[in-house]
Design a protein around this motif. Structure first.
Motif, PDB file in Angstrom:
ATOM      1  N   PHE A 403       0.827  -1.206   0.000  1.00 41.27           N
ATOM      2  CA  PHE A 403       0.000   0.000   0.000  1.00 41.27           C
ATOM      3  C   PHE A 403       0.865   1.263   0.000  1.00 41.27           C
ATOM      4  O   PHE A 403       0.521   2.272  -0.615  1.00 41.27           O
ATOM      5  N   ASN A 406       1.515   2.762  -3.376  1.00 41.37           N
ATOM      6  CA  ASN A 406       0.340   3.087  -4.184  1.00 41.37           C
ATOM      7  C   ASN A 406       0.505   4.461  -4.836  1.00 41.37           C
ATOM      8  O   ASN A 406       0.457   5.490  -4.168  1.00 41.37           O
ATOM      9  N   LEU A 409      -1.994   7.624  -4.478  1.00 45.43           N
ATOM     10  CA  LEU A 409      -1.960   8.527  -3.323  1.00 45.43           C
ATOM     11  C   LEU A 409      -1.253   9.825  -3.678  1.00 45.43           C
ATOM     12  O   LEU A 409      -1.747  10.915  -3.387  1.00 45.43           O
ATOM     13  N   GLU A 417      -8.748  11.383  -3.244  1.00 46.06           N
ATOM     14  CA  GLU A 417      -8.584   9.991  -2.816  1.00 46.06           C
ATOM     15  C   GLU A 417      -9.923   9.366  -2.427  1.00 46.06           C
ATOM     16  O   GLU A 417     -10.176   8.184  -2.675  1.00 46.06           O
ATOM     17  N   ARG A 456     -10.559  -4.446  -0.496  1.00 44.65           N
ATOM     18  CA  ARG A 456      -9.838  -3.231  -0.890  1.00 44.65           C
ATOM     19  C   ARG A 456      -8.476  -3.105  -0.191  1.00 44.65           C
ATOM     20  O   ARG A 456      -7.987  -2.006   0.048  1.00 44.65           O
ATOM     21  N   PRO A 463      -4.324  -1.064   3.545  1.00 44.85           N
ATOM     22  CA  PRO A 463      -4.505  -0.606   4.928  1.00 44.85           C
ATOM     23  C   PRO A 463      -5.597  -1.408   5.629  1.00 44.85           C
ATOM     24  O   PRO A 463      -6.469  -1.973   4.984  1.00 44.85           O
ATOM     25  N   TRP A 467      -8.476   0.267   1.625  1.00 42.77           N
ATOM     26  CA  TRP A 467      -8.264   1.632   1.125  1.00 42.77           C
ATOM     27  C   TRP A 467      -9.627   2.177   0.688  1.00 42.77           C
ATOM     28  O   TRP A 467     -10.306   1.560  -0.134  1.00 42.77           O
ATOM     29  N   ASN A 468     -10.013   3.347   1.263  1.00 42.43           N
ATOM     30  CA  ASN A 468     -11.395   3.822   1.069  1.00 42.43           C
ATOM     31  C   ASN A 468     -12.354   2.695   1.430  1.00 42.43           C
ATOM     32  O   ASN A 468     -13.177   2.246   0.630  1.00 42.43           O
TER      33      ASN A 468
END
Length: 540
Positions: A403, A406, A409, A417, A456, A463, A467-468
């Protein structure tokens, strides 16, 4: 009295996911010929069992509709699997050495072709140079697609074969990388890749082998239908005569729906539309690129890149041309699919569809936007309002292993984001969604996309919460987006996409009930059996 026709095949399990309900139920599916004849309990099937009925009893394995990949590049992906893979390389020199080793094993290949290098993850983060390839292979031309297939690294021999010199002008919507002295560096952006199209003139025997290998792999992964997106920037990948040859020999074990370029030439498109109409090989519309991809700053954004404020990216074609072509094709009843990664390109696509609708009237067009890696919040409701399908590839959100690497980001920044890969948000806005792999950009396995959509997370598990994380979706929805969504997207939801009596028997049996295992086990699940058109095309 009419005797009831007996089933050719009956599959039963404690877990049958028809795609209509949110959870699997115990039950059985009866197949007569190439269609589903009945769905119900095992007791309901008694009257359908004849002396020749084959019965397959499973315990807790999941029986579900066959997977339908809504966006892939069939021949390009097959070629990728027969070429050198550079994804693991962590420097330009390491990638070149991998190319050299591969070339040594293929002395008869006139061009050395490779895929998957990603300078973003190299130690210096810089685009590569032809001289590095020249040092390891200078006598044969080398053509290496980057990870998104929107750029290529070539050696000097390839530049020579493609007649690219310091004086060669950039093609429309492409760029020949050049150094400060004006000499080609060996990097071709977007449509400039098409200058080296000679690399992809392959012998018939090799093309047959590639297609056969693809079909075997698709069957092994439970894929019973695909949408083959022929066009790449500057290149047109597809092999209709070969597909037709396989169909006539009854060797197509996956249904192929293909798309031709949206380029202003509707006569050719009309010819394809009237020629390819069968249940296993059919024309499915027109495709064009509105932009590139965020990692190389070629995706078109509404505001500048966060880590390169002097650029918004750009459209591959002038917006007025896109709108004109869209209007003309829509008037003739064609469906159109636009590659659009950046929020600026997504808006341009929606604007083009809206203008065509205003000019030509409202119809069930099922126009589609591909990728939607980032969207402006004001455009979220417009897909549903305009009846536009979101074609998405969840695996793209985890393009980097970790991550922390990524690239989205840094490219898009904090504010945007929240609107990257907005699957749940689009779902809640009423958008029709269809999933796919974009093979060979990522592997063909549908379960990877489904795993990514429900978690995700990247491959490092981060994370936490995804992520989101608010954009995670349920397993049932993820499976529908890989079955019913693409069936709807190809105007075939009355024949495909769910298990219902009267529909075509395209069915997959997975090794576990995905609804009872961890997300990691979903990703790693195997396929026990694949049935396409009532025939077993793969069995473990």
């Amino acid at each position: 009295m009419e005797t009831q026709q007996k089933a050719d095949m009956i599959l039963s399990s404690n877990a049958v996911f028809t795609g209509i309900m949110d959870t699997p139920q115990p039950g059985a599916v009866a197949i007569v010929g190439n269609k589903i004849a009945a769905i119900g309990s095992e007791a309901d099937m008694e009257s359908l069992i004849g002396p020749d009925t084959k019965q397959y009893r499973y315990h807790n394995e999941l029986i579900m509709p066959g997977f339908h990949d809504f966006h892939l590049h069939l021949m390009l992906g097959s070629l990728a699997q027969d070429s050198v893979h550079l994804h693991e390389a962590r420097s330009e020199e390491e990638a070149a050495e991998m190319v050299r080793k591969f070339a040594d094993t293929r002395p008869n290949d006139s061009w050395i072709i490779g895929f998957g290098w990603y300078h973003v993850y190299w130690e210096n983060g810089q685009l590569p140079h032809r001289s590095t390839l020249d040092r390891v292979i200078s006598e044969r031309p080398v053509f290496l697609f980057n990870a998104e297939c929107h750029g290529a690294w070539v050696n000097s021999k390839a530049l020579e074969m493609a007649n690219i010199t310091r004086d060669t002008p950039n093609p429309p919507f492409g760029e020949i990388g050049k150094d400060d002295d004006g000499e080609p560096t060996g990097f071709l952006y977007e449509t400039a890749m098409g200058l080296a199209r000679e690399a992809f003139v392959l012998p018939h025997e090799r093309r047959q082998r590639l297609l056969r290998s693809f079909l075997q792999q698709a069957a092994r992964l439970g894929i019973t239908s695909v949408n083959d997106m022929f066009p790449l920037p500057g290149l047109d990948f597809g092999d209709l005569p070969l597909y037709k040859e396989f169909e006539e020999r009854e060797e197509l074990t996956s249904r192929i729906h293909f798309l031709a370029p949206l380029n202003g030439d509707l006569d050719y498109a009309k010819e394809l539309r009237s020629t390819y109409t069968s249940g296993t090989l059919q024309f499915s519309g027109l495709k064009q690129f509105l932009d590139g991809v965020p990692t190389t700053y070629t995706a078109y954004l509404l505001a500048p890149y966060s880590d390169k404020p002097d650029t918004y990216g750009d459209t591959l074609l002038p917006p007025h041309m896109i709108k004109q072509w869209t209007n003309e094709a829509d008037r003739e009843g064609f469906r159109i699919r636009f590659h659009a990664c950046g929020d600026g390109a997504v808006r341009l696509g929606l604007d083009a569809f809206e203008e065509a609708r205003r000019a030509n009237g409202v119809r069930d067009s099922r126009h589609t936007i591909e990728h939607i890696e980032v969207i402006h919040p004001e455009d979220i409701p417009r897909l549903h309002e305009l009846g536009v399908i979101a074609s998405m590839q969840p695996e793209h959100l985890a393009a980097s292993e970790n991550f922390s690497d990524n690239a989205y980001l840094s490219r898009l920044g904090k504010e945007r984001e929240a609107f990257t890969f907005p699957i749940k948000t689009l779902e809640e806005a009423g958008t029709k969604i269809a999933f796919s792999s974009d093979f060979p950009v990522v592997p063909l396995n549908p379960l990877l996309e489904i795993y990514r959509a429900i978690t995700r997370v990247h491959n490092d598990g981060l994370p936490k919460g995804g992520w989101n994380g608010k954009e995670r979706i349920s397993l049932a929805q993820a499976l529908r987006y890989y079955t019913w969504g693409p069936a709807y997207g190809t105007f075939r939801e009355l024949e495909l996409g769910t298990l219902e009596p009267g529909k075509l028997a395209d069915i997959v049996v997975l090794g576990q009930n995905l609804f009872e295992v961890s997300p990691e086990e979903v990703r790693d699940a195997s396929v026990r059996m694949t049935i396409m058109d009532g025939k077993i095309v793969f069995q473990e």
